[in-house]
Each structure stands twice: as C-alpha cells, then as structure tokens.
Enzyme design. Sequence first.
Site, PDB file in Angstrom:
ATOM      1  N   GLU A 154       0.802  -1.240   0.000  1.00 22.12           N
ATOM      2  CA  GLU A 154       0.000   0.000   0.000  1.00 22.12           C
ATOM      3  C   GLU A 154       0.827   1.279   0.000  1.00 22.12           C
ATOM      4  O   GLU A 154       0.587   2.179   0.811  1.00 22.12           O
ATOM      5  CB  GLU A 154      -0.973  -0.017   1.180  1.00 22.12           C
ATOM      6  CG  GLU A 154      -1.878  -1.233   1.168  1.00 22.12           C
ATOM      7  CD  GLU A 154      -2.896  -1.254   2.310  1.00 22.12           C
ATOM      8  OE1 GLU A 154      -2.829  -0.401   3.202  1.00 22.12           O
ATOM      9  OE2 GLU A 154      -3.766  -2.150   2.298  1.00 22.12           O
ATOM     10  N   ASN A 186       2.175  -5.066  -3.226  1.00 24.03           N
ATOM     11  CA  ASN A 186       0.796  -5.458  -2.926  1.00 24.03           C
ATOM     12  C   ASN A 186      -0.036  -4.217  -2.596  1.00 24.03           C
ATOM     13  O   ASN A 186       0.412  -3.352  -1.833  1.00 24.03           O
ATOM     14  CB  ASN A 186       0.845  -6.387  -1.693  1.00 24.03           C
ATOM     15  CG  ASN A 186      -0.426  -7.163  -1.450  1.00 24.03           C
ATOM     16  OD1 ASN A 186      -0.935  -7.829  -2.352  1.00 24.03           O
ATOM     17  ND2 ASN A 186      -0.945  -7.108  -0.227  1.00 24.03           N
ATOM     18  N   HIS A 188     -10.095  -6.358  -2.320  1.00 22.47           N
ATOM     19  CA  HIS A 188     -11.166  -6.191  -1.325  1.00 22.47           C
ATOM     20  C   HIS A 188     -12.325  -5.544  -2.089  1.00 22.47           C
ATOM     21  O   HIS A 188     -12.381  -4.324  -2.235  1.00 22.47           O
ATOM     22  CB  HIS A 188     -10.681  -5.319  -0.163  1.00 22.47           C
ATOM     23  CG  HIS A 188      -9.596  -5.977   0.638  1.00 22.47           C
ATOM     24  ND1 HIS A 188      -9.824  -7.130   1.367  1.00 22.47           N
ATOM     25  CD2 HIS A 188      -8.293  -5.679   0.799  1.00 22.47           C
ATOM     26  CE1 HIS A 188      -8.697  -7.494   1.960  1.00 22.47           C
ATOM     27  NE2 HIS A 188      -7.745  -6.644   1.624  1.00 22.47           N
ATOM     28  N   GLU A 197      -5.824 -10.918  -1.382  1.00 25.72           N
ATOM     29  CA  GLU A 197      -6.623 -10.722  -0.150  1.00 25.72           C
ATOM     30  C   GLU A 197      -8.109 -10.674  -0.487  1.00 25.72           C
ATOM     31  O   GLU A 197      -8.868  -9.870   0.085  1.00 25.72           O
ATOM     32  CB  GLU A 197      -6.211  -9.422   0.563  1.00 25.72           C
ATOM     33  CG  GLU A 197      -4.732  -9.333   0.870  1.00 25.72           C
ATOM     34  CD  GLU A 197      -4.338  -8.093   1.677  1.00 25.72           C
ATOM     35  OE1 GLU A 197      -5.230  -7.369   2.170  1.00 25.72           O
ATOM     36  OE2 GLU A 197      -3.129  -7.844   1.805  1.00 25.72           O
ATOM     37  N   ASP A 249     -11.856 -10.583  -0.831  1.00 21.75           N
ATOM     38  CA  ASP A 249     -13.136 -10.714  -0.128  1.00 21.75           C
ATOM     39  C   ASP A 249     -14.119  -9.801  -0.843  1.00 21.75           C
ATOM     40  O   ASP A 249     -13.715  -8.872  -1.551  1.00 21.75           O
ATOM     41  CB  ASP A 249     -13.053 -10.452   1.385  1.00 21.75           C
ATOM     42  CG  ASP A 249     -12.388  -9.159   1.799  1.00 21.75           C
ATOM     43  OD1 ASP A 249     -12.373  -8.205   0.989  1.00 21.75           O
ATOM     44  OD2 ASP A 249     -11.895  -9.088   2.934  1.00 21.75           O
TER      45      ASP A 249
HETATM   46  C1  XIL Z   1      -6.262  -6.553   8.160  1.00 20.26           C
HETATM   47  C2  XIL Z   1      -6.465  -7.734   9.094  1.00 20.26           C
HETATM   48  O1  XIL Z   1      -7.235  -8.706   8.462  1.00 20.26           O
HETATM   49  C3  XIL Z   1      -7.133  -7.274  10.387  1.00 20.26           C
HETATM   50  O2  XIL Z   1      -7.205  -8.329  11.316  1.00 20.26           O
HETATM   51  C4  XIL Z   1      -6.341  -6.113  10.990  1.00 20.26           C
HETATM   52  O3  XIL Z   1      -6.988  -5.639  12.135  1.00 20.26           O
HETATM   53  C5  XIL Z   1      -6.170  -5.000   9.983  1.00 20.26           C
HETATM   54  O4  XIL Z   1      -5.557  -5.517   8.803  1.00 20.26           O
HETATM   55  N1  XIL Z   1      -4.845  -4.744   3.585  1.00 20.26           N
HETATM   56  C6  XIL Z   1      -3.842  -5.559   4.031  1.00 20.26           C
HETATM   57  C7  XIL Z   1      -4.094  -6.452   5.183  1.00 20.26           C
HETATM   58  O5  XIL Z   1      -2.778  -5.618   3.412  1.00 20.26           O
HETATM   59  O6  XIL Z   1      -2.948  -6.651   5.957  1.00 20.26           O
HETATM   60  C8  XIL Z   1      -5.225  -5.971   6.060  1.00 20.26           C
HETATM   61  O7  XIL Z   1      -5.508  -6.971   7.040  1.00 20.26           O
HETATM   62  C9  XIL Z   1      -6.445  -5.658   5.215  1.00 20.26           C
HETATM   63  C10 XIL Z   1      -6.130  -4.587   4.211  1.00 20.26           C
END
Ligand code: XIL
Length: 356
Positions: free
Chosen positions: A158, A199, A236, A266, A268
């Site tokens: 990020e 990422n 996401h 990641e 979802d």
């Molecule tokens: C999230 C975790 O899932 C949570 O448990 C934590 O509180 C916050 O981070 N981008 C990322 C991940 O790269 O590391 C994040 O994970 C979600 C967003």
Amino acid sequence: MRLSPFTLSLLAAFPLQTQAQLHALAQKAGLLYFGAATDTPGFRERAPYPQSYAQYDAILEDPEEFGQTTPTNGQKWLFVEPQPGLFNFTEGDYVANLANRTEKILRCHALVWHSQLAPWVETTQWTPETLTEAIERHIREVAGYYKGRCYAWDVVNEALDEDGTYRKSVFYNVLGEEYLKLAFRVAAEVDPEAKLYYNDYGIERPASVKTAGAKRLVKMLQDAGVRIDGVGMQAHLHADNHPSEEDLIATSKGYAELGVEVAFTELDVRIKLPVDEQKLKWQSDCYEKVVGACVRVKACVGITVWDFYDPFSWVPDVFPGNGASLLWFENFEKHPAYDGMVRKFSELIEGNVTRE
Ligand code: XIL
C-alpha cells in the site's frame, strides 16, 4: 463395517459434501494455488469465537480446499518488531508452522507498510541514514528468519495514495521513493528464492489511477535495476459494484506485460447488510469473475481469500454496515459464491481454456 441406524440417519441428514474443492480445482485449471489467509487463534476478529475453531480448522487444513495460506497479521511490523531491535515471531510462526504441517504454500505479509506499524517507527525523529538502517535491519531479521519458507513476500504494501501518487508515509516522507528500492534490494539479498511482490488495494481495474501508479512503481524499480517479481491485487471488492472479468483480465495482463506475475492476494467481497439473495448472487458473480480472470491469464499464479469464515473477517469492524464477505457463514453453511467458483473452475477445466 455395519452402520448403525443412528449413523445412517446422520448420513441421510448430512450427505457427505463433494471433495476435491477449490485448491484441487484451481490446480487442475492451471493455477499454483487457491488459498485462505488466517490469523492467530484467540486474537483480534477470532477472539470471540473459540467454539468454532474445530470446524474452522478442519476446513482450513483440508489440502483439497486450500493449498496456500498467509498470516493476516502475524508478520506485520507491529507484532514482529514491537520495540527497536526486539523481534517476536510467535504469531508469524503460528501460520508458518501451520503451512508447513499441512503442506501449504506460504505467502508472507508484509515487510514495509505504513499501517499496523510499531509506534516507535512513527515517533522516532529519523534522518535518511537512521531510517535506512532501521528498514534494513527489519527486513534482514524478518525475511532472514523466514528465509526459504515463503513462496512470496509482500515486500511493500500500500505505498500508493488514492490518487495514484506515493502515500505520504513515514517511509516516503523521510526517504522518498528510495525506500522502495531499498526494501526490494534488501529482501532480494536476504531471501533470493522468495518472489518479491508489491501489494495494494484498488489496483484491480485497468483505468484506475492507482493501477497506473502500481505500473509506474514496478517500472521505477526495474529501471533502477531492482528485482520485483509480482504484483498482488488485494481485491477487497464490493458485491454491488465490482469489476468485470474483462477488466480484471486487462489489468492482470497490463502488469504481466511488465514481466511480473500477478496474484489476487486478499480477496473478499463485502455485502451491504442485511444479506439477501440478490446480493449473494452479485457476490458470487464477483468471486467467479476473479476465478475466470486468474485462470485466463497465464501470469496469474493464484487466489487467496482473506480468511474464509465470515465471523473472522476484518470487514465488519473496518467498514461498519458491511459484512458476509467470505465463503462460509457463521453457521458454517457455504455462500452461493463457493458453488459459483466450483462451477466456474469446472467449466474452465472442461472447456480447456488457454491461459494467455
Ligand atoms: C487486516 C487484518 O485482516 C485485520 O485483522 C487487521 O486488524 C487490519 O488488517 N490490507 C492488508 C491487510 O494488506 O494486511 C489488512 O488486514 C487488510 C487490508
């Protein structure tokens, strides 16, 4: 073996679910893995649900279901180097050991990130020299400790703002883009076998300014002679407004043209609560499009869901009013998206679609 009437009635009530699921199908379709990220038992989102651990672990550990895992938190700076020079791998080891024991590919996450950073990194008055040393020590210790065990490292996470320019993190404010080169250079030296990834979220659509930023970032490293092997699209996503399969393909190919692999790291798909059938259908469409895009693009190595059990998701905490973003509901029934992906993988496998 004689089955008692009781066992027979149980079998009738709960027919055995078909085996050979997401990871097995993903591999048949040409991917390296389908995986699920997971967190340390008892912590954060997992804390209130100890009663579900047995059922949860059985699904997570099923090698046909998930062939890869990522610690959702355990390897982050906050947990591995809470004090300067003080390293603690307890949480990271939980997931790394689980991967090892269950023969899953391990994606390691994340070395340099502005969020979940140990507070001392933000409060110290740095010079470029002292911050360079701190970053280098962090990567040497952490990537060195996990050396040889990570298929990939999210080296920088990020680094881009919403407008596609560099995020004004402590790293950028002190070092400018040099910190990116430094992080990738040191990671390459410490764990030469690991694939080194950039990422980020919001880099899944071809026309987004952040996607352009991610490509610029890759080129910047390459022009400086620094190795980068992959771009991780966090993905996401939102059920009610998600990218098309064509868009996901175009974006993935755009990165691949730079000579890197890609992964959905990641995944979802959040739903605006309450859940209804229409929203679950949109969600399924979205998950299926990610499967379609990854299978059709040769450079796409795999898909990771950011946990698989709704109660353990980060979404409801961070985006109030949203939830049900994963593949298993609280009662362990599967979302339609699960069957949707199974169907999609099966169609692609039967149709012998070429990965290009
Ligand atoms: C999230 C975790 O899932 C949570 O448990 C934590 O509180 C916050 O981070 N981008 C990322 C991940 O790269 O590391 C994040 O994970 C979600 C967003």
